[in-house]
Design a protein around this motif. Structure first.
Motif, PDB file in Angstrom:
ATOM      1  N   LEU A   1       0.830  -1.201   0.000  1.00  0.00           N
ATOM      2  CA  LEU A   1       0.000   0.000   0.000  1.00  0.00           C
ATOM      3  C   LEU A   1       0.866   1.253   0.000  1.00  0.00           C
ATOM      4  CD1 LEU A   1      -2.827   1.321   0.301  1.00  0.00           C
ATOM      5  CD2 LEU A   1      -2.475   1.195   2.769  1.00  0.00           C
ATOM      6  N   TYR A   2       1.888   1.269   0.839  1.00  0.00           N
ATOM      7  CA  TYR A   2       2.744   2.453   0.936  1.00  0.00           C
ATOM      8  C   TYR A   2       3.512   2.683  -0.358  1.00  0.00           C
ATOM      9  CZ  TYR A   2       5.902   5.934   2.621  1.00  0.00           C
ATOM     10  OH  TYR A   2       6.593   7.094   2.767  1.00  0.00           O
ATOM     11  N   GLN A   3       3.951   1.635  -1.010  1.00  0.00           N
ATOM     12  CA  GLN A   3       4.670   1.742  -2.281  1.00  0.00           C
ATOM     13  C   GLN A   3       3.795   2.442  -3.317  1.00  0.00           C
ATOM     14  OE1 GLN A   3       5.798  -2.079  -3.806  1.00  0.00           O
ATOM     15  NE2 GLN A   3       7.490  -1.243  -4.980  1.00  0.00           N
ATOM     16  N   ARG A   4       2.505   2.175  -3.294  1.00  0.00           N
ATOM     17  CA  ARG A   4       1.569   2.804  -4.235  1.00  0.00           C
ATOM     18  C   ARG A   4       1.453   4.301  -3.994  1.00  0.00           C
ATOM     19  NH1 ARG A   4      -2.631  -0.380  -7.027  1.00  0.00           N
ATOM     20  NH2 ARG A   4      -2.009   1.258  -8.443  1.00  0.00           N
ATOM     21  N   HIS A   5       1.794   4.727  -2.779  1.00  0.00           N
ATOM     22  CA  HIS A   5       1.710   6.144  -2.412  1.00  0.00           C
ATOM     23  C   HIS A   5       2.587   7.018  -3.311  1.00  0.00           C
ATOM     24  CE1 HIS A   5       1.261   9.628   0.188  1.00  0.00           C
ATOM     25  NE2 HIS A   5       2.563   9.727   0.256  1.00  0.00           N
ATOM     26  N   PHE A   6       3.634   6.453  -3.872  1.00  0.00           N
ATOM     27  CA  PHE A   6       4.583   7.228  -4.664  1.00  0.00           C
ATOM     28  C   PHE A   6       4.383   7.103  -6.174  1.00  0.00           C
ATOM     29  CE2 PHE A   6       6.680   6.585  -0.589  1.00  0.00           C
ATOM     30  CZ  PHE A   6       6.945   7.897  -0.263  1.00  0.00           C
ATOM     31  N   GLU A   7       3.358   6.389  -6.593  1.00  0.00           N
ATOM     32  CA  GLU A   7       3.109   6.241  -8.024  1.00  0.00           C
ATOM     33  C   GLU A   7       2.679   7.577  -8.626  1.00  0.00           C
ATOM     34  OE1 GLU A   7       0.157   3.230  -8.490  1.00  0.00           O
ATOM     35  OE2 GLU A   7       1.523   1.627  -7.936  1.00  0.00           O
ATOM     36  N   ASP A   8       3.065   7.809  -9.865  1.00  0.00           N
ATOM     37  CA  ASP A   8       2.670   9.015 -10.592  1.00  0.00           C
ATOM     38  C   ASP A   8       1.300   8.773 -11.213  1.00  0.00           C
ATOM     39  OD1 ASP A   8       2.403  11.316 -12.075  1.00  0.00           O
ATOM     40  OD2 ASP A   8       3.970  10.818 -13.509  1.00  0.00           O
ATOM     41  N   TRP A   9       0.312   9.518 -10.772  1.00  0.00           N
ATOM     42  CA  TRP A   9      -1.041   9.367 -11.288  1.00  0.00           C
ATOM     43  C   TRP A   9      -1.438  10.537 -12.181  1.00  0.00           C
ATOM     44  CZ3 TRP A   9      -4.807   7.287  -7.006  1.00  0.00           C
ATOM     45  CH2 TRP A   9      -4.355   6.048  -6.552  1.00  0.00           C
ATOM     46  N   SER A  10      -0.476  11.359 -12.588  1.00  0.00           N
ATOM     47  CA  SER A  10      -0.804  12.578 -13.330  1.00  0.00           C
ATOM     48  C   SER A  10      -1.443  12.299 -14.686  1.00  0.00           C
ATOM     49  CB  SER A  10       0.442  13.452 -13.505  1.00  0.00           C
ATOM     50  OG  SER A  10       1.443  12.755 -14.224  1.00  0.00           O
ATOM     51  N   ASN A  11      -1.206  11.146 -15.276  1.00  0.00           N
ATOM     52  CA  ASN A  11      -1.796  10.818 -16.578  1.00  0.00           C
ATOM     53  C   ASN A  11      -2.969   9.852 -16.471  1.00  0.00           C
ATOM     54  OD1 ASN A  11      -0.020  12.427 -18.112  1.00  0.00           O
ATOM     55  ND2 ASN A  11       1.575  10.869 -17.882  1.00  0.00           N
TER      56      ASN A  11
END
Length: 133
Positions: A9-19
């Motif tokens: 879950l924490y790893q997903r916190h840093f994903e780029d969701w801008s696109n």
């Protein structure tokens, strides 16, 4: 080594969701929301004299509430004054685990005693805006 659910879950916190598309973003939001309404629907509910149930939660990670808490608390007060139901939740999960990033100086895990004292302090401070009873 196998990752825990929290590490994943924490790893997903840093994903780029801008696109990310709006539809994709909604797949993350919808499971966490009981109801999503439009401004038009909100106005209709308010005009129908339907009493809304509004929930807001914070964690007692410190002894003092801060500016980031005050704006939603004041908004809750306005809904309460208009006759709506408020569920104000003071949780303890973040206070118990500390900083999920693993930084030990930023937000250390608190003891049950510290959490209880912070919660009492929060209740006293918030009671100025919202009757905690």
């Amino acid at each position: 080594m196998k990752q825990t659910w929290f590490e994943k879950l924490y790893q997903r916190h840093f994903e780029d969701w801008s696109n990310m598309t709006g539809a994709d973003l909604l797949t993350f939001i919808l499971p966490k929301a009981k109801t999503i309404i439009t401004e038009k629907e909100l106005i209709e509910k308010l005009n129908s004299n339907e009493k809304l149930k509004i929930k807001f939660g914070i964690d007692p990670t410190g002894a003092q509430i801060h500016l980031g808490h005050i704006v939603p608390i004041m908004l809750l007060q306005q809904f309460l004054r208009a006759g709506h139901e408020i569920d104000f939740i003071i949780g303890d999960f973040t206070a118990r685990i500390g900083d999920p990033a693993g930084r030990t100086t930023e937000r250390v895990p608190l003891t049950s005693d510290q959490i209880d004292k912070n919660q009492a302090s929060y209740e006293q401070q918030i009671d100025r805006f919202i009757d905690m009873d």
